[in-house]
Write a protein that holds these residues in place. Structure first.
Motif, mmCIF file in Angstrom:
data_model
loop_
_atom_site.group_PDB
_atom_site.id
_atom_site.type_symbol
_atom_site.label_atom_id
_atom_site.label_comp_id
_atom_site.label_asym_id
_atom_site.label_seq_id
_atom_site.Cartn_x
_atom_site.Cartn_y
_atom_site.Cartn_z
ATOM 1 N N MET A 146 -6.268 41.525 -123.093
ATOM 2 C CA MET A 146 -7.599 41.027 -122.755
ATOM 3 C C MET A 146 -8.648 41.613 -123.685
ATOM 4 O O MET A 146 -9.621 40.933 -124.060
ATOM 5 C CB MET A 146 -7.934 41.358 -121.302
ATOM 6 N N GLY A 147 -8.464 42.871 -124.077
ATOM 7 C CA GLY A 147 -9.386 43.493 -125.028
ATOM 8 C C GLY A 147 -9.364 42.809 -126.378
ATOM 9 O O GLY A 147 -10.364 42.804 -127.102
ATOM 10 N N GLY A 148 -8.220 42.204 -126.725
ATOM 11 C CA GLY A 148 -8.146 41.445 -127.962
ATOM 12 C C GLY A 148 -8.970 40.177 -127.896
ATOM 13 O O GLY A 148 -9.565 39.748 -128.891
ATOM 14 N N VAL A 149 -9.008 39.550 -126.717
ATOM 15 C CA VAL A 149 -9.839 38.361 -126.531
ATOM 16 C C VAL A 149 -11.315 38.738 -126.700
ATOM 17 O O VAL A 149 -12.087 38.037 -127.363
ATOM 18 C CB VAL A 149 -9.599 37.736 -125.146
ATOM 19 N N VAL A 150 -11.704 39.873 -126.115
ATOM 20 C CA VAL A 150 -13.077 40.353 -126.265
ATOM 21 C C VAL A 150 -13.370 40.668 -127.733
ATOM 22 O O VAL A 150 -14.450 40.331 -128.247
ATOM 23 C CB VAL A 150 -13.312 41.595 -125.385
ATOM 24 N N ALA A 151 -12.422 41.294 -128.419
ATOM 25 C CA ALA A 151 -12.613 41.621 -129.836
ATOM 26 C C ALA A 151 -12.776 40.361 -130.680
ATOM 27 O O ALA A 151 -13.612 40.308 -131.591
ATOM 28 C CB ALA A 151 -11.439 42.460 -130.336
ATOM 29 N N LEU A 152 -11.969 39.334 -130.402
ATOM 30 C CA LEU A 152 -12.100 38.073 -131.126
ATOM 31 C C LEU A 152 -13.482 37.456 -130.906
ATOM 32 O O LEU A 152 -14.131 36.986 -131.856
ATOM 33 C CB LEU A 152 -11.013 37.097 -130.682
ATOM 34 N N ARG A 153 -13.929 37.435 -129.679
ATOM 35 C CA ARG A 153 -15.250 36.877 -129.399
ATOM 36 C C ARG A 153 -16.333 37.679 -130.105
ATOM 37 O O ARG A 153 -17.316 37.117 -130.617
ATOM 38 C CB ARG A 153 -15.499 36.836 -127.892
ATOM 39 N N TYR A 154 -16.168 39.005 -130.152
ATOM 40 C CA TYR A 154 -17.181 39.850 -130.785
ATOM 41 C C TYR A 154 -17.258 39.571 -132.285
ATOM 42 O O TYR A 154 -18.351 39.422 -132.844
ATOM 43 C CB TYR A 154 -16.875 41.323 -130.532
ATOM 44 N N ASP A 169 -1.048 42.352 -129.311
ATOM 45 C CA ASP A 169 -0.469 41.604 -128.193
ATOM 46 C C ASP A 169 -1.545 40.814 -127.449
ATOM 47 O O ASP A 169 -1.809 41.021 -126.262
ATOM 48 C CB ASP A 169 0.271 42.553 -127.239
ATOM 49 N N THR A 170 -2.152 39.891 -128.167
ATOM 50 C CA THR A 170 -3.236 39.091 -127.602
ATOM 51 C C THR A 170 -3.120 37.663 -128.095
ATOM 52 O O THR A 170 -2.168 37.316 -128.816
ATOM 53 C CB THR A 170 -4.605 39.705 -127.959
ATOM 54 N N ALA A 171 -4.073 36.818 -127.709
ATOM 55 C CA ALA A 171 -4.012 35.404 -128.063
ATOM 56 C C ALA A 171 -5.411 34.839 -128.181
ATOM 57 O O ALA A 171 -6.348 35.320 -127.533
ATOM 58 C CB ALA A 171 -3.222 34.619 -127.016
ATOM 59 N N ALA A 172 -5.541 33.798 -128.994
ATOM 60 C CA ALA A 172 -6.826 33.135 -129.187
ATOM 61 C C ALA A 172 -7.022 31.978 -128.225
ATOM 62 O O ALA A 172 -8.055 31.309 -128.259
ATOM 63 C CB ALA A 172 -6.941 32.633 -130.622
ATOM 64 N N GLU A 173 -6.050 31.742 -127.358
ATOM 65 C CA GLU A 173 -6.173 30.697 -126.345
ATOM 66 C C GLU A 173 -5.357 31.107 -125.128
ATOM 67 O O GLU A 173 -4.477 31.973 -125.220
ATOM 68 C CB GLU A 173 -5.679 29.359 -126.890
ATOM 69 N N PRO A 174 -5.639 30.518 -123.959
ATOM 70 C CA PRO A 174 -4.948 30.920 -122.732
ATOM 71 C C PRO A 174 -3.456 30.598 -122.789
ATOM 72 O O PRO A 174 -2.981 29.857 -123.656
ATOM 73 C CB PRO A 174 -5.639 30.099 -121.638
ATOM 74 N N ALA A 175 -2.735 31.171 -121.854
ATOM 75 C CA ALA A 175 -1.303 30.888 -121.731
ATOM 76 C C ALA A 175 -1.082 29.395 -121.565
ATOM 77 O O ALA A 175 -1.920 28.676 -121.013
ATOM 78 C CB ALA A 175 -0.721 31.643 -120.542
ATOM 79 N N SER A 176 0.077 28.916 -121.997
ATOM 80 C CA SER A 176 0.343 27.479 -122.022
ATOM 81 C C SER A 176 0.591 26.882 -120.642
ATOM 82 O O SER A 176 0.521 25.670 -120.459
ATOM 83 C CB SER A 176 1.553 27.186 -122.919
ATOM 84 N N ALA A 258 -7.876 30.732 -118.404
ATOM 85 C CA ALA A 258 -8.794 29.596 -118.498
ATOM 86 C C ALA A 258 -9.898 29.752 -119.545
ATOM 87 O O ALA A 258 -10.761 28.896 -119.630
ATOM 88 C CB ALA A 258 -9.441 29.358 -117.133
ATOM 89 N N TYR A 259 -9.874 30.814 -120.341
ATOM 90 C CA TYR A 259 -10.981 31.002 -121.294
ATOM 91 C C TYR A 259 -10.902 29.962 -122.417
ATOM 92 O O TYR A 259 -9.817 29.464 -122.753
ATOM 93 C CB TYR A 259 -10.982 32.421 -121.864
ATOM 94 N N PRO A 260 -12.027 29.615 -123.033
ATOM 95 C CA PRO A 260 -12.029 28.596 -124.085
ATOM 96 C C PRO A 260 -11.202 29.033 -125.299
ATOM 97 O O PRO A 260 -11.257 30.189 -125.717
ATOM 98 C CB PRO A 260 -13.513 28.470 -124.454
ATOM 99 N N SER A 261 -10.453 28.110 -125.859
ATOM 100 C CA SER A 261 -9.647 28.402 -127.035
ATOM 101 C C SER A 261 -10.541 28.739 -128.228
ATOM 102 O O SER A 261 -11.588 28.135 -128.440
ATOM 103 C CB SER A 261 -8.765 27.208 -127.381
ATOM 104 N N MET A 262 -10.094 29.716 -129.007
ATOM 105 C CA MET A 262 -10.783 30.099 -130.245
ATOM 106 C C MET A 262 -9.954 29.757 -131.476
ATOM 107 O O MET A 262 -10.321 30.130 -132.592
ATOM 108 C CB MET A 262 -11.101 31.603 -130.221
ATOM 109 N N VAL A 263 -8.851 29.057 -131.287
ATOM 110 C CA VAL A 263 -7.942 28.772 -132.396
ATOM 111 C C VAL A 263 -8.656 28.045 -133.527
ATOM 112 O O VAL A 263 -8.482 28.380 -134.717
ATOM 113 C CB VAL A 263 -6.724 27.961 -131.909
ATOM 114 N N ASP A 264 -9.495 27.080 -133.190
ATOM 115 C CA ASP A 264 -10.173 26.301 -134.222
ATOM 116 C C ASP A 264 -11.210 27.115 -134.994
ATOM 117 O O ASP A 264 -11.665 26.674 -136.059
ATOM 118 C CB ASP A 264 -10.856 25.081 -133.605
ATOM 119 N N ARG A 265 -11.553 28.292 -134.487
ATOM 120 C CA ARG A 265 -12.570 29.117 -135.155
ATOM 121 C C ARG A 265 -11.971 30.299 -135.910
ATOM 122 O O ARG A 265 -12.711 31.056 -136.548
ATOM 123 C CB ARG A 265 -13.582 29.636 -134.137
#
Length: 359
Positions: A146-154, A169-176, A258-265
């Motif tokens: 989850m901290g990786g998701v925060v880091a990506l957004r930052y 061990d993080t992802a730019a989009e929610p679990a499938s 459910a967080y918005p995907s960041m893959v396109d960014r």
């Protein structure tokens, strides 16, 4: 981009408004390396909400080895600063290291508003407020799960303030997993985990004594010391579960699905990046490859035999991957510093971070 599988054979010993309490770690340094100096702080990031922050510095500043840019460690759901106990002291031998507990986690305050006060938007705002209070213009940012998701957004929102990025061990989009049935199963599991967390709280947090009990400062020091002691990854996970606000566990657990995907960014990230994933973290291996392919300056490190928390379960291999990250960064900065002096002094070769050379 490179795919590296690291292995290890032995574990390394683990040795706004802000209030600070120094913690002496001088007796904990391993033979042959200086112990870090550390301080415990309470930093206000929102009205009525303070975060627990641990700030480690090299015991002796060696300008030939020390890096002035701090490393900021952002833990995952149900984690605490203790998650980094097996790697933070080693990182702090050559650089400043800052770790903190998210709102509703560990020794940080619980949000008074319940579940609506536990969102990824507010976690991002907390990180911004924390770094602003500490006066940090640029950092090397490390985020786990989850901290990786925060880091990506930052880094996407504040690219000029991130010199380099390590995603663990993080992802730019929610679990499938999607659909109503899957969401109901996840919700049930989270509610069950929250009930367990509530029970653990009751077992470990007795009512305070009417008088003669420890002061708040003493409690903070005790918890900081606990974060530096030995403990398995499972121990830290159980401890973290027992110290999280159950409302935070449910709210953040749902956001993870459910967080918005960041893959396109991801192509917007221009700073040097290392993506680390445990070999046995099957649910996030594909996500790690996605990150490594989409971020232009990314390297991928797969930690052999590691699970979802390689910094806790395989600290030597994790440290090796991170040190390679900093080695590449130092080499790139040296080359680009020379080029910048010849062309445009003071201009950074990296579009997402100011140039901060090693000294």
């Amino acid at each position: 981009m490179t795919d590296q599988t690291a292995d290890q054979t032995a574990d390394r010993p683990a040795d706004g408004t802000a209030s600070e309490a120094p913690v002496d770690q001088s007796a904990d340094g391993a033979a042959g390396r200086p112990a870090e100096r550390s301080a415990v702080r309470r930093i206000c990031v929102a009205a009525g909400l303070d975060l627990h922050v641990e700030d480690l510095h090299p015991a002796a500043v060696d300008t030939t080895r020390s890096d002035p840019t701090p490393v900021v460690l952002v833990h995952g759901i149900a984690g605490t600063t203790a998650d980094w106990a097996r790697v933070a002291p080693e990182l702090a031998t050559t650089r400043r290291v800052i770790a903190y507990d998210h709102r509703g986690h560990g020794a940080s305050d619980r949000a008074a508003g319940g579940r609506p006060s536990y969102t990824f938007d507010l976690l991002l705002a907390d990180l911004v407020a924390l770094l602003d209070t500490l006066g940090l213009r640029a950092v090397d940012l490390v985020g786990h799960s989850m901290g990786g998701v925060v880091a990506l957004r930052y880094v996407l929102d504040h690219p000029e303030r991130v010199r380099s990025l390590v995603l663990v061990d993080t992802a730019a989009e929610p679990a499938s997993a999607t659909g109503g049935a899957a969401r109901r199963v996840v919700s049930a599991l989270l509610e069950g985990a929250a009930a367990i967390a509530t029970a653990v709280h009751g077992a470990h947090d007795p009512e305070p004594a009417a008088d003669g009990g420890p002061s708040e400062l003493a409690v903070v020091d005790e918890r900081a010391g606990a974060a530096e002691r030995h403990g398995s990854a499972a121990d830290h996970q159980v401890e973290g579960l027992g110290r999280i606000d159950p409302e935070a566990l449910v709210a953040f657990g749902r956001e993870l699905g459910a967080y918005p995907s960041m893959v396109d960014r991801l192509g917007e990230i221009g700073c040097p990046t290392t993506v680390i994933v445990g070999e046995r973290d099957s649910s996030l291996r594909d996500s790690a490859h996605t990150l490594a392919r989409a971020v232009s300056r990314a390297h991928l490190a797969v930690i052999a035999g590691a699970d979802h928390s390689p910094h806790a379960s395989r600290p030597l291999a994790w440290l090796a991957a991170v040190e390679r990250h900093f080695g590449r960064l130092a080499a790139d900065l040296a080359v680009n510093l020379a080029a910048d002096k010849a062309t445009a002094p003071g201009r950074s070769a990296y579009p997402s971070a100011p140039l901060r050379p090693f000294t």
